[in-house]
Design an enzyme around this catalytic site. Structure first.
Site, short mmCIF file in Angstrom:
data_model
loop_
_atom_site.label_atom_id
_atom_site.label_comp_id
_atom_site.label_asym_id
_atom_site.label_seq_id
_atom_site.Cartn_x
_atom_site.Cartn_y
_atom_site.Cartn_z
N ARG A 233 -4.34 7.91 3.57
CA ARG A 233 -3.93 7.61 2.20
C ARG A 233 -5.18 7.43 1.35
O ARG A 233 -5.93 6.46 1.52
CB ARG A 233 -3.12 6.30 2.17
N GLU A 384 5.80 -7.14 4.31
CA GLU A 384 6.48 -5.97 4.86
C GLU A 384 5.61 -5.31 5.92
O GLU A 384 4.44 -5.05 5.68
CB GLU A 384 6.75 -5.00 3.69
N SER A 387 9.20 0.04 7.48
CA SER A 387 10.16 0.57 6.54
C SER A 387 10.97 1.63 7.26
O SER A 387 10.40 2.46 7.96
CB SER A 387 9.40 1.17 5.35
#
Lengths: 470, 470
Positions: A233, A384, A387
């Site tokens: 990323r 988190e 996902s």
């Protein structure tokens, strides 16, 4: 005692010939003698000219060695040689093991050649604050000399645990392991967060996730698959929880009836993994806790599952108003984590049935309420870490969903085409290995759980090897 | 019988209302009914207007389903619906299981919508040659429609075996699993075979191997490590055995006394792995052999170890003259493989003690004969699959070796510096997962054992996902 020094930084000064020279010195490299202890010279102390102490460390354990001048076996030069060892040198020691009459109290060395002192690097904040003259080794120095830094007990523990997490995925799930490509053709008009390269004149980019290929594996009848591999990323994130290269832990599977099956697999995996870490990595967890104190992660035998609407209500009752069809920001996620810990006694839970609007267009919507989706996030200590969702597997419907999200369908033809030759209902989830370990151990920076972290400011050490690999 | 069609390419024509429409049709997506069989419509055949047969495949197994017009449950429209199913559609079938009175003899469909017919894709060369009218599905068509191609029994077997190889590394060795970065800073002057990219104005390249970082892990006292991850080579290789992205299987470990320890680990790993594949993947190996016939790999309980000089002598005795201090080319390697198979009855062996001149500069030389090195290659069916060695761990000596190989030491400072803070003697090996599987199964092309192969002509499917991933 014999001391074989395998590694020595500085040249020894010219000295008088030692008739007992055969009993110590540098080892002829490949021909090592039988040894009793090989380890690192962690601390060295000379007592006059006739005696020297060396604390030899082999991973977590330390052995104190003493060399004393003795006619016929130990010369004064040998004592000098030992006393002048560099810290962190690898030494082989053959000697007699005895209980020391009194513990080794200290060790000193005039100018340690190693840029990080391991004892400094291993101290907790509390210890450093108690004694003001102690050196604090900052994160950057650690990463600059990572080969030294990763020798601390806490780091040995962290990466042993990371290794165990990977093992757990394999041993617990017994799924089909796949390896999908990281080089992807495409000019990636849409994404700024993508690493671009040029390969023989064709625009190419690095995979941001194995999403497409893991779904293709399901269309290829692989049933249930997982992959552990790098994910790239090119984001401008300078937070404590983002890296520009991390290790993705991805699962994708056929769904027989309902997307709860995906949550079941996630639940089974992580509860068994946490159990196994708590048992098999007890010492590692203790070592981490000594430097970075933390409470064990609180989790339930069966992971709590709340709907997004239930979460919304809990927040509302606590005076936090959010958009019922919007996403949660990091701050709200932490608040919810706190409320759930108080009410249910767990720091690990699933929030499911997210508003459709905040999930990617390929997420399957809820049949009975299309404002919501068959999706979930999993939280650990309020953050988190996973996902997941059921995916849309019908190409016509996928096209409609893309259009209604304002996506130019032409740009995602390959993706949609993958479902044209019969695709079973399926879903999956993705986690970041570094984040899983960070939050299991209550650490505050993801760079602590990445062996050689890459972020917008750090892509080193350099690659010298391009000229070396045959 | 009820038939739920989950996926349908073409729109049905307008028809008269069917009062029994509730008994078949497209399933409301997320709310699947209880089912007995879900699988792919592999072959469909209508018999008049009142009856249709469907062969439903679930991975390796096929169930023949029959639907017959019956008052009150099966309408003529339902029979038509079933007969017009597209091949490879996913169907749910609820019905009664019976033994067929006679086997289903054939199935036909006017224009199969799927670009590859799975029955064609699954045939062996011998079958195709026997019956000339059969379609041969070439490698390119297979890779263009890989989601279809990987459904063949042989491909299901190949990738199950690939998965098992990864498992074996973990289960057999129980080493420390590491994840090293693939993004590496550096302009890589020396290497043309490197993928280059630009990250925030800094030259960056993709790791060609985890060599540097796995050695750094050993310097960081990790003891014994392994990594399974992507490796990138921007080479212009158009052979049957090279890819520009493959899955590296790397091991690195401390050496206590001698580099034989590295060979021992390799030996232990691969023999146990082959044993385990032969037992646990019996069906998969049979499925592969039906399409691509091969003899099981011949290997010994303890892997044969010959020195390079012994190999040289065997070749010489057979009339093949080679440079005693040079490398073996592919042809000579195959010849030696043949001689060794005849003499020792094994197709898997180690050739050790390579001439120093043909190994990378960081290879440890033999103490007693510096023209040779503490290195080895491992061969399977006459082809190299593993390369290993002891490494030079003393920075001063490493510098000398680099210089004598004509390398500008400044360009490899990072590498040499990694050994400055005490490095234990160590060594390791690297293998390519795809090549290991290819040669275990006697396959002729490495593209057969890579799920989505990348070579200089193929970096597809395209990445659409850059616009999709949240």
């Amino acid at each position: 005692m014999r001391c074989h020094l395998l590694h020595l930084e500085e040249e020894e000064e010219e000295e008088e010939q030692d008739p007992l020279a055969v009993n110590y010195g540098e080892v002829p490299l490949p021909d090592l003698q039988s040894v009793l202890v090989r380890g690192r010279a962690q601390a060295i102390r000379a007592v006059g000219k006739k005696m020297a102490f060396v604390a030899v460390r082999e991973r977590g354990f330390t052995v104190q060695c003493v060399v004393t001048e003795q006619e016929g076996s130990v010369s004064r030069q040998m004592v000098k040689f030992v006393a002048s060892l560099n810290r962190e040198s690898i030494v082989d020691v053959r000697g007699t093991l005895t209980l020391p009459s009194s513990p080794m109290k200290g060790a000193s060395q005039p100018s340690p050649p190693s840029p990080i002192n391991l004892e400094d690097a291993a101290r907790s904040e509390a210890e450093i604050e108690k004694a003001l003259q102690l050196v604090r080794v900052n994160q950057d120095a650690r990463l600059n000399f990572r080969v030294l830094d990763i020798r601390t007990p806490a780091n040995q523990g962290i990466f042993r645990i990371q290794s165990q997490v990977g093992n757990a995925v394999l041993v617990i799930l017994r799924l089909f392991e796949i390896h999908t490509p990281k080089l992807i053709a495409g000019s990636s008009e849409g994404g700024s967060a993508v690493f671009k390269l040029d390969y023989k004149g064709r625009p190419t980019c690095l995979a941001q996730s194995p999403q497409l290929h893991k779904q293709m594996s399901i269309c290829g009848d692989f049933g249930r698959v997982f992959e552990i591999g790098p994910v790239f990323r090119a984001e401008d994130s300078y937070t404590q929880r983002h890296l520009c290269e991390f290790t993705g832990l991805d699962v994708e599977m056929e769904i027989k009836k309902y997307y709860f099956e995906v949550m079941d697999i996630m639940d089974q995996l992580f509860v068994a993994m946490f159990d196994s870490l708590n048992v098999s990595c007890k010492k590692e967890l203790e070592a981490i806790g000594r430097q970075y104190p933390f409470e064990p992660l609180k989790y339930l035998r069966k992971t709590l599952r709340l709907t997004f609407q239930e979460g919304f209500q809990m927040l509302k009752d606590a005076g936090v108003e959010i958009d019922p069809l919007g996403d949660l920001n990091t701050e709200v996620e932490r608040k919810l984590g706190q409320l759930i810990l108080e009410k249910y006694g767990t720091e690990f839970y699933i929030l499911r049935h997210y508003p459709l609007a905040v999930r990617p267009f390929y997420t399957m919507l809820c049949y009975d309420n299309p404002a919501y989706s068959n999706s979930f996030d999993v939280f650990s200590r309020g953050e988190e870490i996973i996902s997941g969702a059921q995916r849309v597997h019908v190409p016509e419907f996928l096209t409609k969903r893309a259009e209604s999200c304002g996506i130019d369908v032409k740009t995602i033809e390959t993706y949609i085409d993958s479902f044209r030759y019969g695709a079973p209902p399926h879903g999956g989830f993705g986690a970041g290995l570094e984040r899983v370990v960070m939050l299991f151990c209550g650490l505050n920076n993801i760079r602590k759980t990445s062996l050689f972290p890459r972020d917008p400011l750090r892509i080193s050490p350099r690659e010298d090897l391009v000229v070396m690999v045959l």
